[in-house]
Design a protein around this motif. Sequence first.
Motif, mmCIF file in Angstrom:
data_model
loop_
_atom_site.group_PDB
_atom_site.id
_atom_site.type_symbol
_atom_site.label_atom_id
_atom_site.label_comp_id
_atom_site.label_asym_id
_atom_site.label_seq_id
_atom_site.Cartn_x
_atom_site.Cartn_y
_atom_site.Cartn_z
ATOM 1 N N GLU A 130 0.805 -1.216 0.000
ATOM 2 C CA GLU A 130 0.000 0.000 0.000
ATOM 3 C C GLU A 130 0.846 1.277 0.000
ATOM 4 O OE1 GLU A 130 -2.600 -0.325 3.340
ATOM 5 O OE2 GLU A 130 -3.437 -2.222 2.678
ATOM 6 N N ALA A 131 2.158 1.138 -0.040
ATOM 7 C CA ALA A 131 3.043 2.304 0.003
ATOM 8 C C ALA A 131 2.847 3.166 -1.245
ATOM 9 C CB ALA A 131 4.497 1.863 0.107
ATOM 10 N N SER A 132 3.026 4.469 -1.083
ATOM 11 C CA SER A 132 2.883 5.375 -2.227
ATOM 12 C C SER A 132 4.097 5.316 -3.157
ATOM 13 C CB SER A 132 2.655 6.810 -1.743
ATOM 14 O OG SER A 132 3.746 7.241 -0.955
ATOM 15 N N ASP A 133 5.245 4.953 -2.635
ATOM 16 C CA ASP A 133 6.477 4.878 -3.435
ATOM 17 C C ASP A 133 6.492 3.554 -4.222
ATOM 18 O OD1 ASP A 133 9.117 4.427 -4.337
ATOM 19 O OD2 ASP A 133 9.954 5.588 -2.688
ATOM 20 N N PRO A 134 6.566 3.612 -5.548
ATOM 21 C CA PRO A 134 6.543 2.378 -6.334
ATOM 22 C C PRO A 134 7.744 1.467 -6.068
ATOM 23 C CG PRO A 134 6.970 4.280 -7.742
ATOM 24 C CD PRO A 134 6.628 4.803 -6.381
ATOM 25 N N ASP A 135 8.882 2.039 -5.679
ATOM 26 C CA ASP A 135 10.046 1.209 -5.344
ATOM 27 C C ASP A 135 9.777 0.371 -4.098
ATOM 28 O OD1 ASP A 135 11.546 2.080 -7.505
ATOM 29 O OD2 ASP A 135 12.462 3.714 -6.364
ATOM 30 N N ILE A 136 9.100 0.952 -3.130
ATOM 31 C CA ILE A 136 8.757 0.212 -1.911
ATOM 32 C C ILE A 136 7.764 -0.897 -2.246
ATOM 33 C CG2 ILE A 136 7.679 0.355 0.379
ATOM 34 C CD1 ILE A 136 10.435 1.675 0.241
ATOM 35 N N ARG A 137 6.760 -0.589 -3.050
ATOM 36 C CA ARG A 137 5.784 -1.614 -3.441
ATOM 37 C C ARG A 137 6.472 -2.765 -4.174
ATOM 38 N NH1 ARG A 137 2.760 2.914 -5.174
ATOM 39 N NH2 ARG A 137 3.164 2.305 -7.334
ATOM 40 N N GLY A 138 7.428 -2.438 -5.037
ATOM 41 C CA GLY A 138 8.146 -3.458 -5.793
ATOM 42 C C GLY A 138 9.111 -4.276 -4.956
ATOM 43 N N SER A 139 9.465 -3.763 -3.793
ATOM 44 C CA SER A 139 10.441 -4.474 -2.961
ATOM 45 C C SER A 139 9.890 -5.798 -2.439
ATOM 46 C CB SER A 139 10.905 -3.596 -1.798
ATOM 47 O OG SER A 139 9.873 -3.396 -0.849
ATOM 48 N N VAL A 140 8.587 -5.913 -2.291
ATOM 49 C CA VAL A 140 7.994 -7.162 -1.814
ATOM 50 C C VAL A 140 8.278 -8.279 -2.817
ATOM 51 C CG1 VAL A 140 5.840 -8.333 -1.212
ATOM 52 C CG2 VAL A 140 6.215 -5.964 -0.500
ATOM 53 N N ALA B 190 10.632 -8.320 -5.035
ATOM 54 C CA ALA B 190 12.086 -8.534 -5.065
ATOM 55 C C ALA B 190 12.534 -9.415 -3.901
ATOM 56 C CB ALA B 190 12.813 -7.198 -5.033
ATOM 57 N N MET B 191 11.970 -9.196 -2.726
ATOM 58 C CA MET B 191 12.328 -10.029 -1.571
ATOM 59 C C MET B 191 11.872 -11.472 -1.781
ATOM 60 S SD MET B 191 11.885 -7.587 1.760
ATOM 61 C CE MET B 191 10.363 -6.771 1.292
ATOM 62 N N SER C 215 15.470 -17.649 -4.784
ATOM 63 C CA SER C 215 16.820 -17.877 -5.275
ATOM 64 C C SER C 215 17.701 -18.483 -4.186
ATOM 65 C CB SER C 215 17.420 -16.565 -5.772
ATOM 66 O OG SER C 215 18.734 -16.753 -6.208
ATOM 67 N N ALA C 216 17.586 -18.003 -2.963
ATOM 68 C CA ALA C 216 18.374 -18.545 -1.841
ATOM 69 C C ALA C 216 18.024 -20.009 -1.604
ATOM 70 C CB ALA C 216 18.123 -17.726 -0.579
ATOM 71 N N ARG C 217 16.734 -20.349 -1.693
ATOM 72 C CA ARG C 217 16.337 -21.759 -1.526
ATOM 73 C C ARG C 217 16.941 -22.624 -2.627
ATOM 74 N NH1 ARG C 217 11.527 -19.134 0.207
ATOM 75 N NH2 ARG C 217 10.663 -19.128 -1.897
ATOM 76 N N GLU C 218 16.877 -22.154 -3.876
ATOM 77 C CA GLU C 218 17.423 -22.922 -4.997
ATOM 78 C C GLU C 218 18.931 -23.115 -4.868
ATOM 79 O OE1 GLU C 218 16.120 -20.730 -8.400
ATOM 80 O OE2 GLU C 218 14.017 -21.310 -8.121
ATOM 81 N N ILE C 219 19.637 -22.064 -4.492
ATOM 82 C CA ILE C 219 21.093 -22.154 -4.336
ATOM 83 C C ILE C 219 21.449 -23.102 -3.190
ATOM 84 C CG2 ILE C 219 23.160 -20.855 -3.664
ATOM 85 C CD1 ILE C 219 21.929 -18.480 -5.269
ATOM 86 N N ALA C 220 20.701 -23.053 -2.097
ATOM 87 C CA ALA C 220 20.969 -23.947 -0.965
ATOM 88 C C ALA C 220 20.798 -25.405 -1.381
ATOM 89 C CB ALA C 220 20.041 -23.611 0.199
#
Length: 60
Positions: A6-16, A18-19, A25-30
């Motif tokens: 719900e953040a107004s900043d699109p970078d913050i919204r996109g971070s979910v 990305a995480m 990726s961490a699971r696949e590499i492990a």
Amino acid sequence: MRDLQEASDPDIRGSVAAMNRAAQSAREIAIQSNTDLIIMKNDNIVRISPEELGLNSLDN
């Protein structure tokens, strides 16, 4: 605390997303490197074996 989606900043919204990609990726590499994955869950450090990760991926 507000939901990040719900953040107004699109970078913050996109971070979910990305995480989530980084976690996958961490699971696949492990699994590929036969290395335990270390995470925080309920304020505790938890070690997950590659075998457990492989079994969990079958559930998804």
